[in-house]
Write a protein that holds these residues in place. Structure first.
Motif, PDB file in Angstrom:
ATOM      1  N   VAL A   1       8.954 -16.851  24.325  1.00  0.00           N
ATOM      2  CA  VAL A   1      10.053 -15.831  24.587  1.00  0.00           C
ATOM      3  C   VAL A   1       9.808 -15.148  25.886  1.00  0.00           C
ATOM      4  N   ASP A   2       8.495 -14.390  25.776  1.00  0.00           N
ATOM      5  CA  ASP A   2       8.292 -13.548  27.129  1.00  0.00           C
ATOM      6  C   ASP A   2       7.920 -14.476  28.582  1.00  0.00           C
ATOM      7  N   SER A   3       7.585 -15.670  28.001  1.00  0.00           N
ATOM      8  CA  SER A   3       7.155 -16.645  29.265  1.00  0.00           C
ATOM      9  C   SER A   3       8.094 -17.351  29.685  1.00  0.00           C
ATOM     10  N   GLY A   4       9.233 -17.675  28.719  1.00  0.00           N
ATOM     11  CA  GLY A   4      10.331 -18.337  29.552  1.00  0.00           C
ATOM     12  C   GLY A   4      10.373 -19.992  29.264  1.00  0.00           C
ATOM     13  N   SER A   5       9.052 -20.400  28.832  1.00  0.00           N
ATOM     14  CA  SER A   5       8.789 -22.072  28.570  1.00  0.00           C
ATOM     15  C   SER A   5       7.516 -22.260  27.656  1.00  0.00           C
TER      16      SER A   5
ATOM     17  N   LYS B   1      13.769 -21.890   8.175  1.00  0.00           N
ATOM     18  CA  LYS B   1      14.935 -22.869   7.772  1.00  0.00           C
ATOM     19  C   LYS B   1      16.077 -22.469   8.931  1.00  0.00           C
ATOM     20  N   THR B   2      15.642 -22.399  10.309  1.00  0.00           N
ATOM     21  CA  THR B   2      16.534 -21.843  11.169  1.00  0.00           C
ATOM     22  C   THR B   2      16.297 -22.459  12.653  1.00  0.00           C
ATOM     23  N   THR B   3      17.018 -22.643  13.619  1.00  0.00           N
ATOM     24  CA  THR B   3      16.790 -23.160  14.691  1.00  0.00           C
ATOM     25  C   THR B   3      16.653 -21.631  15.809  1.00  0.00           C
ATOM     26  N   LEU B   4      15.465 -21.594  16.295  1.00  0.00           N
ATOM     27  CA  LEU B   4      15.085 -20.676  17.272  1.00  0.00           C
ATOM     28  C   LEU B   4      15.688 -20.732  18.646  1.00  0.00           C
ATOM     29  N   PHE B   5      15.371 -21.943  19.083  1.00  0.00           N
ATOM     30  CA  PHE B   5      15.753 -22.069  20.497  1.00  0.00           C
ATOM     31  C   PHE B   5      16.891 -23.287  20.792  1.00  0.00           C
ATOM     32  N   LYS B   6      17.658 -23.162  21.702  1.00  0.00           N
ATOM     33  CA  LYS B   6      18.240 -24.196  22.357  1.00  0.00           C
ATOM     34  C   LYS B   6      17.448 -24.865  23.401  1.00  0.00           C
ATOM     35  N   ARG B   7      17.068 -26.311  23.104  1.00  0.00           N
ATOM     36  CA  ARG B   7      16.187 -26.761  24.067  1.00  0.00           C
ATOM     37  C   ARG B   7      16.894 -27.752  24.921  1.00  0.00           C
ATOM     38  N   SER B   8      16.584 -27.818  26.391  1.00  0.00           N
ATOM     39  CA  SER B   8      16.912 -28.769  27.219  1.00  0.00           C
ATOM     40  C   SER B   8      15.855 -29.177  27.991  1.00  0.00           C
ATOM     41  N   THR B   9      15.977 -30.231  28.868  1.00  0.00           N
ATOM     42  CA  THR B   9      15.007 -30.325  29.913  1.00  0.00           C
ATOM     43  C   THR B   9      14.827 -29.392  30.836  1.00  0.00           C
TER      44      THR B   9
ATOM     45  N   GLN C   1      15.960 -25.837  30.697  1.00  0.00           N
ATOM     46  CA  GLN C   1      15.886 -24.305  30.296  1.00  0.00           C
ATOM     47  C   GLN C   1      15.780 -24.203  28.694  1.00  0.00           C
ATOM     48  N   LEU C   2      15.200 -23.036  28.313  1.00  0.00           N
ATOM     49  CA  LEU C   2      15.009 -22.550  26.851  1.00  0.00           C
ATOM     50  C   LEU C   2      15.588 -21.552  26.613  1.00  0.00           C
ATOM     51  N   ILE C   3      16.574 -21.359  25.846  1.00  0.00           N
ATOM     52  CA  ILE C   3      17.399 -20.418  25.560  1.00  0.00           C
ATOM     53  C   ILE C   3      17.517 -20.129  23.981  1.00  0.00           C
ATOM     54  N   LEU C   4      17.187 -18.620  23.687  1.00  0.00           N
ATOM     55  CA  LEU C   4      17.248 -18.407  22.338  1.00  0.00           C
ATOM     56  C   LEU C   4      18.715 -18.525  21.665  1.00  0.00           C
ATOM     57  N   THR C   5      18.522 -18.906  20.423  1.00  0.00           N
ATOM     58  CA  THR C   5      19.915 -18.969  19.873  1.00  0.00           C
ATOM     59  C   THR C   5      20.318 -17.748  18.946  1.00  0.00           C
ATOM     60  N   GLU C   6      21.282 -17.211  18.553  1.00  0.00           N
ATOM     61  CA  GLU C   6      21.665 -15.999  17.981  1.00  0.00           C
ATOM     62  C   GLU C   6      20.629 -15.745  17.081  1.00  0.00           C
ATOM     63  N   GLU C   7      20.294 -16.663  16.278  1.00  0.00           N
ATOM     64  CA  GLU C   7      19.230 -16.236  14.986  1.00  0.00           C
ATOM     65  C   GLU C   7      17.915 -16.247  15.821  1.00  0.00           C
ATOM     66  N   GLY C   8      17.642 -16.773  16.702  1.00  0.00           N
ATOM     67  CA  GLY C   8      16.245 -16.710  17.414  1.00  0.00           C
ATOM     68  C   GLY C   8      16.155 -15.387  18.229  1.00  0.00           C
ATOM     69  N   SER C   9      17.333 -14.848  18.642  1.00  0.00           N
ATOM     70  CA  SER C   9      17.351 -13.472  19.303  1.00  0.00           C
ATOM     71  C   SER C   9      17.072 -12.301  18.230  1.00  0.00           C
ATOM     72  N   TYR C  10      17.804 -12.498  17.192  1.00  0.00           N
ATOM     73  CA  TYR C  10      17.733 -11.398  16.033  1.00  0.00           C
ATOM     74  C   TYR C  10      16.325 -11.494  15.569  1.00  0.00           C
ATOM     75  N   PHE C  11      15.654 -12.588  15.364  1.00  0.00           N
ATOM     76  CA  PHE C  11      14.289 -12.811  14.525  1.00  0.00           C
ATOM     77  C   PHE C  11      13.168 -12.211  15.834  1.00  0.00           C
ATOM     78  N   TYR C  12      13.494 -12.511  17.038  1.00  0.00           N
ATOM     79  CA  TYR C  12      12.613 -11.927  18.196  1.00  0.00           C
ATOM     80  C   TYR C  12      12.725 -10.456  18.016  1.00  0.00           C
ATOM     81  N   THR C  13      13.598  -9.476  17.762  1.00  0.00           N
ATOM     82  CA  THR C  13      13.993  -8.254  17.984  1.00  0.00           C
ATOM     83  C   THR C  13      13.106  -7.667  16.742  1.00  0.00           C
TER      84      THR C  13
END
Length: 298
Positions: free
Chosen positions: A12-16, A43-51, A53-65
């Motif tokens: 998350v901190d690095s962005g990739s 049992k959840t998806t933390l990132f929306k992955r694409s070639t 960019q890398l974006i936190l899901t709502e659950e990923g953002s909550y878990f990070y905090t």
């Protein structure tokens, strides 16, 4: 699971994945497997992955905090349990702006290394801002407090600036008796990225904003100092840079009754900036304490 969470935080901190792999000295494929394992356990998806960019899901953002506090507490507990046995050691990566690094840091680092022989220092002299999370930097030294709430800052010293020029330059040009007289002089300028340069002066309640121009512009102060010593113009630079040349009379302090700054709010203070862990690593703490002691004594 804690190690998986730490890998997640670095991603998350690095962005990739690739940048996190660089910081953690792991293969990108290992980073991906760690994230897959963490997602499986949660049992959840933390990132929306694409070639692209890398974006936190709502659950990923909550878990990070929420997990950030857990990581800090774990690091704090480890330091507490180690106690005095946890001596400074390892690589210390420092980013510092060029002039301060050369003049203030380089002369004292050997003494620090003699005190802590198990520490290695990697010094990066660069005037650009760095991202401590993604650029694998432990400590950055900059003018001003960082805006990033995820960073901590420790004040090292004031950054008072002085207006100076060489005696020969002053002999060959019209006198400077008021800030406005600088309109007639060649001023050596810190780059403002295409913005018009102004110097700010104050004397009690009297405040003046003076437009200045010159034929030499630099992002760093060292080239401008060299130019001033060669009679090229008027210099507004940090006291810690010009003091030796004032003492040996290679430079003259101009308008000593005025306070001169590059910015209206002042020329700032110099801070050591580091990541906001509750307990910085021992070698970072040791270097911070060493810096404050040495620079305060100047």
């Amino acid at each position: 699971m804690l190690e998986l969470i730490k890998v997640f935080h670095q991603v998350v901190d690095s962005g990739s994945f690739s940048q996190a792999a660089h910081v953690l000295h792991m293969a990108p494929s290992s980073i991906a497997r760690n994230i897959d394992s963490l997602e499986a356990q949660l049992k959840t998806t933390l990132f929306k992955r694409s070639t692209r960019q890398l974006i936190l899901t709502e659950e990923g953002s909550y878990f990070y905090t929420q997990s950030g506090q857990l990581v800090d507490q774990a690091d704090s507990l480890l330091v507490e349990m180690r106690g005095s046995r946890d001596t400074p050691q390892g690589m210390l990566r420092i980013s510092v702006f060029e002039s301060f690094g050369n003049l203030c840091l380089a002369p004292i680092i050997p003494e620090f290394l003699q005190m802590y022989p198990d520490v290695q220092v990697e010094l990066d002299l660069d005037n650009k801002l760095v991202d401590l999370h993604s650029d694998n930097v432990d400590l950055a030294i900059r003018i001003g407090v960082p805006q990033d709430s995820g960073l901590k800052a420790r004040k090292l010293m004031e950054n008072r600036t002085l207006l100076t020029a060489s005696p020969d330059y002053l002999d060959q040009h019209c006198p400077i008796e008021q800030p406005g007289d600088l309109h007639e002089h060649n001023c050596l300028l810190i780059s403002q990225e295409r913005q018009r340069n102004h110097w700010y002066f104050s004397q009690g309640k009297n405040k003046q904003k003076v437009s200045v121009k010159g034929n030499f512009i630099s992002k760093g102060g060292s080239p401008l100092l060299t130019a001033a010593l060669k009679d090229c113009g008027v210099l507004l630079l940090s006291e810690w840079m010009v003091t030796p040349y004032l003492e040996n009379k290679e430079l003259v302090n101009i308008l000593p009754d005025w306070t001169a700054n590059h910015w209206e709010e002042g020329s700032g203070e110099i801070f050591a900036i580091y990541k906001a862990a509750q307990y910085p690593k021992p070698h970072i703490r040791a270097f911070l304490d060493f810096l404050v002691k040495k620079l305060t004594a100047k």
